[in-house]
Design an enzyme around this catalytic site. Structure first.
Site, PDB file in Angstrom:
ATOM      1  N   SER A   1       2.633  -4.499  10.634  1.00  0.00           N
ATOM      2  CA  SER A   1       2.891  -3.639   9.486  1.00  0.00           C
ATOM      3  C   SER A   1       2.651  -4.390   8.260  1.00  0.00           C
ATOM      4  CB  SER A   1       4.236  -2.874   9.411  1.00  0.00           C
ATOM      5  OG  SER A   1       4.743  -2.430   8.435  1.00  0.00           O
ATOM      6  N   GLY A   2       1.721  -3.622   7.386  1.00  0.00           N
ATOM      7  CA  GLY A   2       1.833  -4.034   6.053  1.00  0.00           C
ATOM      8  C   GLY A   2       2.883  -3.934   5.184  1.00  0.00           C
ATOM      9  N   LEU A   3       3.499  -2.806   5.325  1.00  0.00           N
ATOM     10  CA  LEU A   3       4.751  -2.676   4.398  1.00  0.00           C
ATOM     11  C   LEU A   3       5.798  -3.428   4.833  1.00  0.00           C
ATOM     12  CD1 LEU A   3       7.011  -0.947   2.925  1.00  0.00           C
ATOM     13  CD2 LEU A   3       7.338   0.662   4.920  1.00  0.00           C
TER      14      LEU A   3
ATOM     15  N   ASP B   1       4.661  -2.872  -1.144  1.00  0.00           N
ATOM     16  CA  ASP B   1       3.401  -2.376  -0.217  1.00  0.00           C
ATOM     17  C   ASP B   1       2.639  -1.929  -1.251  1.00  0.00           C
ATOM     18  OD1 ASP B   1       1.783  -2.040   1.929  1.00  0.00           O
ATOM     19  OD2 ASP B   1       2.755  -0.097   2.297  1.00  0.00           O
TER      20      ASP B   1
ATOM     21  N   ASP C   1      -2.198  -3.658  10.546  1.00  0.00           N
ATOM     22  CA  ASP C   1      -2.518  -2.737   9.253  1.00  0.00           C
ATOM     23  C   ASP C   1      -2.936  -3.447   8.146  1.00  0.00           C
ATOM     24  OD1 ASP C   1      -1.911  -1.099   7.063  1.00  0.00           O
ATOM     25  OD2 ASP C   1       0.036  -1.266   6.977  1.00  0.00           O
TER      26      ASP C   1
ATOM     27  N   ASP D   1      -4.443  -2.147   5.778  1.00  0.00           N
ATOM     28  CA  ASP D   1      -4.379  -1.540   4.270  1.00  0.00           C
ATOM     29  C   ASP D   1      -6.083  -0.781   4.241  1.00  0.00           C
ATOM     30  OD1 ASP D   1      -1.710  -1.594   3.675  1.00  0.00           O
ATOM     31  OD2 ASP D   1      -2.228  -3.482   2.600  1.00  0.00           O
TER      32      ASP D   1
ATOM     33  N   GLU E   1      -7.376   2.147   6.301  1.00  0.00           N
ATOM     34  CA  GLU E   1      -7.255   3.300   5.648  1.00  0.00           C
ATOM     35  C   GLU E   1      -8.190   3.532   4.579  1.00  0.00           C
ATOM     36  OE1 GLU E   1      -3.694   2.932   2.327  1.00  0.00           O
ATOM     37  OE2 GLU E   1      -3.032   2.113   4.218  1.00  0.00           O
TER      38      GLU E   1
ATOM     39  N   LYS F   1      -3.980  -0.627  -2.990  1.00  0.00           N
ATOM     40  CA  LYS F   1      -3.437   0.673  -2.581  1.00  0.00           C
ATOM     41  C   LYS F   1      -1.901   1.014  -3.091  1.00  0.00           C
ATOM     42  CE  LYS F   1      -0.888   0.882   0.782  1.00  0.00           C
ATOM     43  NZ  LYS F   1      -1.123   0.676   2.145  1.00  0.00           N
TER      44      LYS F   1
ATOM     45  N   ASN G   1       1.647   2.471  -1.291  1.00  0.00           N
ATOM     46  CA  ASN G   1       2.366   3.042   0.126  1.00  0.00           C
ATOM     47  C   ASN G   1       1.978   4.624   0.140  1.00  0.00           C
ATOM     48  OD1 ASN G   1       4.755   3.980   1.428  1.00  0.00           O
ATOM     49  ND2 ASN G   1       4.352   1.827   2.355  1.00  0.00           N
ATOM     50  N   SER G   2       1.847   4.991   1.223  1.00  0.00           N
ATOM     51  CA  SER G   2       1.587   6.497   1.440  1.00  0.00           C
ATOM     52  C   SER G   2       2.770   7.099   1.237  1.00  0.00           C
ATOM     53  CB  SER G   2       1.135   6.495   2.978  1.00  0.00           C
ATOM     54  OG  SER G   2       0.001   5.971   3.214  1.00  0.00           O
TER      55      SER G   2
ATOM     56  N   ARG H   1      -8.005   5.017   9.582  1.00  0.00           N
ATOM     57  CA  ARG H   1      -6.872   5.749   9.228  1.00  0.00           C
ATOM     58  C   ARG H   1      -7.136   6.861   7.817  1.00  0.00           C
ATOM     59  NH1 ARG H   1      -1.025   2.841   7.157  1.00  0.00           N
ATOM     60  NH2 ARG H   1      -0.715   4.440   5.581  1.00  0.00           N
TER      61      ARG H   1
ATOM     62  N   HIS I   1      -2.610  10.565   9.361  1.00  0.00           N
ATOM     63  CA  HIS I   1      -1.356  10.326   8.825  1.00  0.00           C
ATOM     64  C   HIS I   1      -0.896  11.546   7.986  1.00  0.00           C
ATOM     65  CE1 HIS I   1       1.777   7.541   7.862  1.00  0.00           C
ATOM     66  NE2 HIS I   1       1.324   6.783   6.996  1.00  0.00           N
TER      67      HIS I   1
END
Length: 309
Positions: A61-63, A73, A100, A102, A129, A135, A137-138, A172, A203
């Site tokens: 996980s990137g986060l 993130d 991940d 990104d 993504e 980026k 965080n979503s 993604r 997502h």
């Protein structure tokens, strides 16, 4: 260059398999026959714990990796730091690792460089993504800018041309989170499939799974669908099986569990000015030694340092 052989440092000679990491991951992710689960890992310890719990694949996980390094993130951690963390995750378990990535840390050239380095470090796949660099965080803010659909398709083609079947490539789609609607999400899914993606990660940050289930009905399994139910966690897993979703990613739960546990323990030690009261609530040193296979080191010591004893 071929995929990096699975390391035997963490788990001994029984670690090697006849299938490549990408082949193992592909069997899990690129199938609609059985729902698979990937567990978040952010370092070697969390990878070993997930494997011991029974998971068959990992999500780097990137986060979580950024958080474990003390970064946000938002691409504050570099691609080199991500790759180094992935290597420790790979070396600490036998499980295939989907990374991940990104948005690929830039344009097509950055994305293919990242993919090549991940392949060298033993990753099984990468998820990219359609976000802009850097980026965000979503789950933070609204109306995130999306990459141009043609430019991002070029990133995917560049990655596929670079690593071919040596990495599973997951595209993604952030269109729903960015507020662009279902038509845009489906349009992007078709474009990314044409660009060579092996699976689509759709997502959503809604509190229910309605958006992703609507997507799967419209998409009709042209490519396997991957989801990340961080916000719609109350949805029963049976709904995903019924929708023929391929893979569920539990994307950040180990690092969140670690944060909660460390906060609690630190507060208690400060308040109690000692550790006697918290010892029953934390792992023993023997558990640490067993998890990281100190017994293998002892056997190796006897074999290599004292072969004649």
């Amino acid at each position: 260059m071929k995929s990096k052989p699975q390391s035997v440092l963490a788990n001994g000679p029984d670690r090697c398999t006849t299938s490549s990491p990408a082949e193992v991951l592909r069997a899990q992710v690129c199938s609609n026959l059985e729902l698979s689960f990937l567990m978040e890992a952010h370092d070697g310890l969390s990878a070993a714990i997930a494997e011991r719990a029974g998971f068959k694949g990992l999500w780097a996980s990137g986060l979580s990796i950024a958080s474990s390094l003390g970064y946000r993130d938002v691409n504050e951690a570099s691609w080199c730091q991500l790759v180094d963390a992935v290597e420790r995750i790979v070396d600490s378990s036998k499980l295939p690792v989907l990374v991940d990535g990104d948005g690929g840390f830039g344009n097509f050239n950055n994305a293919r460089l990242l993919a090549r380095k991940l392949r060298q470090r033993g990753a099984a796949g990468v998820a990219l993504e359609d976000s802009c660099f850097p980026k965000m965080n979503s789950l933070i803010g609204d109306r995130h800018p999306l990459a141009d659909i043609h430019e991002f398709s070029g990133r995917l083609r560049a990655v596929k041309d670079t690593v071919a079947e040596d990495l599973v490539l997951v595209a993604r789609i952030e269109a729903l989170i960015a507020g662009h609607g279902m038509d845009e999400a489906i349009l992007r899914a078709h474009a990314y499939a044409d660009a060579g993606a092996d699976a689509i990660l759709i997502h959503s940050r809604k509190s229910t799974a309605d958006e992703v289930l609507s997507f799967t009905r419209t998409w009709q399994s042209r490519l396997p669908v991957v989801i990340v139910p961080t916000t719609y966690y109350r949805t029963p897993v049976s709904a995903y099986r019924n929708a023929r979703i391929s893979t569920v990613i539990w994307a950040n739960h180990s690092v969140r569990a670690a944060i909660a546990a460390m906060q609690q323990i630190c507060r208690r030690i400060i308040a109690e000015e000692g550790v006697a009261g918290i010892e029953p609530n934390i792992a023993t040193l023997d558990e640490v030694f067993e998890l990281l296979r100190y017994d293998e080191l002892a056997r190796a010591d006897a074999r290599y340092l004292h072969p004649l004893d």
